[in-house]
Design an enzyme around this catalytic site. Structure first.
Site, PDB file in Angstrom:
ATOM      1  N   LYS A 122       0.869  -1.276  -0.039  1.00 38.22           N
ATOM      2  CA  LYS A 122       0.012  -0.181  -0.013  1.00 38.22           C
ATOM      3  C   LYS A 122       0.917   1.452  -0.006  1.00 38.22           C
ATOM      4  O   LYS A 122       0.379   2.214  -0.995  1.00 38.22           O
ATOM      5  CB  LYS A 122      -0.834  -0.091   1.080  1.00 38.22           C
ATOM      6  CG  LYS A 122      -2.078  -1.019   1.139  1.00 38.22           C
ATOM      7  CD  LYS A 122      -2.868  -0.770   2.160  1.00 38.22           C
ATOM      8  CE  LYS A 122      -2.261  -1.426   3.722  1.00 38.22           C
ATOM      9  NZ  LYS A 122      -2.022  -2.792   3.718  1.00 38.22           N
ATOM     10  N   THR A 123       1.924   1.282   1.016  1.00 38.01           N
ATOM     11  CA  THR A 123       2.519   2.579   0.818  1.00 38.01           C
ATOM     12  C   THR A 123       3.689   2.855  -0.384  1.00 38.01           C
ATOM     13  O   THR A 123       3.542   3.907  -0.793  1.00 38.01           O
ATOM     14  CB  THR A 123       3.405   2.512   2.561  1.00 38.01           C
ATOM     15  OG1 THR A 123       2.690   2.313   3.547  1.00 38.01           O
ATOM     16  CG2 THR A 123       4.403   3.786   2.369  1.00 38.01           C
ATOM     17  N   GLU A 166      -3.913   5.740   1.588  1.00 38.50           N
ATOM     18  CA  GLU A 166      -3.925   4.209   1.917  1.00 38.50           C
ATOM     19  C   GLU A 166      -5.273   3.864   2.450  1.00 38.50           C
ATOM     20  O   GLU A 166      -5.971   4.717   3.187  1.00 38.50           O
ATOM     21  CB  GLU A 166      -2.721   3.841   2.789  1.00 38.50           C
ATOM     22  CG  GLU A 166      -1.264   4.063   2.131  1.00 38.50           C
ATOM     23  CD  GLU A 166      -0.314   3.639   2.900  1.00 38.50           C
ATOM     24  OE1 GLU A 166      -0.479   2.731   3.853  1.00 38.50           O
ATOM     25  OE2 GLU A 166       0.780   4.310   2.977  1.00 38.50           O
TER      26      GLU A 166
END
Length: 459
Positions: A122-123, A166
């Protein structure tokens, strides 16, 4: 649920304001004219920046921090009902929202609200997308789970056309969101202290997909098992990416440079092709990049901006982050704390210049360590040398009878030499004595294991 009127700024207090996400949301609200206060256990770079911007930050969480002039309290899933500030908030009948509920309400203020979800990546993917939007000069507002080096921050206050964040599945927080575009990178077992099993996790991702409006878009990895269970019957547009032509976006002609960064041809709908050179290593980043490219095409971003951004992007903080060199030993830090992430990082390391790979791993939570004990052991065998630190408990207090020595025995049963030390000082001394010129040292985990490399480097 309390509804914020963003046209009428109020006083909002954040319990745990120093968190990577909470601090970003507080900064965005500060810029919109809200009065912001908060508390955290200790001072940090993030809290100091907030104080410089005008926030009032208290260190130590105490009931007296909840003053009568506070209109709304925001808290994270890590805050327990016996937290003194949480209890004081309830006694004073002050309205409250979870971090996810606040973020969801903020998303309604943007034309394009983009939420990046998935068990892993995600990051990095949020950062890739942010880099593309910045390169295209779209003036995005960003909320990232790590430090993006281009802006030297985890957030950016921009315009109201694009909001990028996110979307974490833990405690179903992403079900409080209002995305217009959603991305699902992958779906695997994790957070089994909350979810019952993989079927329960998949159910949550299906619910997340159903949040998208009819004129919205879901971008999803087409190789997710039984992906149709997630996508069938959705009212929104669905775009897939994956390993081959069964997905709308897929790569061919993959090669790697001397530092393990991929070059490939991205294929898309209607014969679309685009040569891509990544600035971050590892096969897994090919698929993170494909999701970002698919999004960029939905938003009509120019190909030249996509290419430039993905080549110049060197990764967010703590994702295969080069920390420095000491005595000819290269020190890398990585946030990997799930077996799949460990496998991806150590596989990427094989294409990175090195003689011997040392992995200093700090397991994250007793629940995760117990649930994936054998998978952790198997993944860590990809390193040449493994060193274990004590388990980082995070939100947990019950050890469940598990320890890093348990994991050490599991790794050794696979024929891999493994060392365990209970303190960082002992680990650092061991590394100083045993790492030699040309070695690659990776500190790995979601806790504070990064301090080991930083201590060795003197930073």
């Amino acid at each position: 649920m309390y509804q914020i009127n963003f046209e009428q700024p109020i006083h909002i207090h954040f319990i745990g304001i120093g968190g990577i996400s909470m601090s970003g949301l507080a900064e965005i609200l500060l810029s919109a004219g809200f009065s912001i206060s908060g508390s955290d256990s200790k001072r940090s770079d993030l809290t100091e920046i907030l104080e410089q911007k005008g926030a009032i930050v208290k260190y130590g969480q105490r009931a007296e921090n909840i003053t009568d002039d506070i209109d709304l309290v925001v808290y994270t899933s890590a805050i327990h009902p016996d937290n003194p500030e949480f209890m004081a908030m309830q006694e004073k009948n002050i309205p409250s929202l979870s971090r996810a509920q606040l973020l969801g309400q903020m998303m309604k203020n943007y034309k394009n609200s983009i939420a990046i979800s998935g068990t892993h990546g995600k990051t990095t993917t949020t950062s890739m997308i942010s880099e593309i939007l910045l390169q295209a000069k779209t003036n995005p507002t960003l909320s990232i789970g790590g430090i993006l080096k281009t802006i030297n921050s985890n957030y950016l206050v921009g315009g109201t056309n694009y909001f990028v964040t996110e979307a974490c599945e833990y405690t179903n927080s992403f079900l409080s969101f209002y995305p217009t575009i959603g991305i699902i990178l992958n779906i695997e077992e994790d957070h089994l202290d909350f979810f019952k099993d993989l079927a329960d996790i998949r159910h949550s991702f299906r619910k997340f997909s159903e949040l998208l409006p009819a004129d919205g878009t879901l971008i999803i990895h087409g190789d997710i098992e039984s992906v149709n269970e997630i996508t069938d019957g959705l009212s929104c547009h669905v775009v897939t990416f994956g390993h081959n032509e069964n997905s709308l976006y897929y790569p061919t002609d993959i090669s790697y440079n001397a530092f393990g960064c991929a070059e490939f041809i991205c294929h898309g709908p209607n014969g679309y092709t685009l040569p891509i050179t990544l600035g971050v290593p590892g096969e897994h980043n090919i698929y993170n990049a494909l999701s970002a490219i698919a999004l960029a095409k939905v938003l009509d971003i120019a190909d030249s901006d996509i290419q430039t951004a993905l080549t110049s992007f060197k990764g967010p903080g703590r994702r295969f982050e080069h920390k420095g060199d000491i005595g000819g030993v290269t020190v890398i830090d990585d946030y990997a704390h799930h077996p799949t992430e460990i496998t991806a990082t150590l596989s990427a390391a094989k294409n990175y210049p090195h003689k011997t790979t040392w992995c200093v791993f700090q397991p994250h939570t007793y629940t995760r360590t117990k649930s994936f004990l054998k998978e952790f052991a198997q993944a860590l065998t990809l390193a040449d040398k493994v060193v274990l630190a004590d388990i980082y408990a995070a939100r947990e207090t019950d050890t469940l009878g598990i320890s890093s020595e348990t994991l050490q025995k599991e790794i050794e049963s696979l024929g891999k030499e493994c060392f365990y030390f209970p303190t960082f000082d002992e680990i650092e001394n061991f590394l100083l004595e045993n790492c030699t010129c040309g070695d690659l040292l990776i500190t790995m985990g979601a806790g504070d294991v990064h301090k080991i490399g930083e201590n060795l480097l003197g930073i």
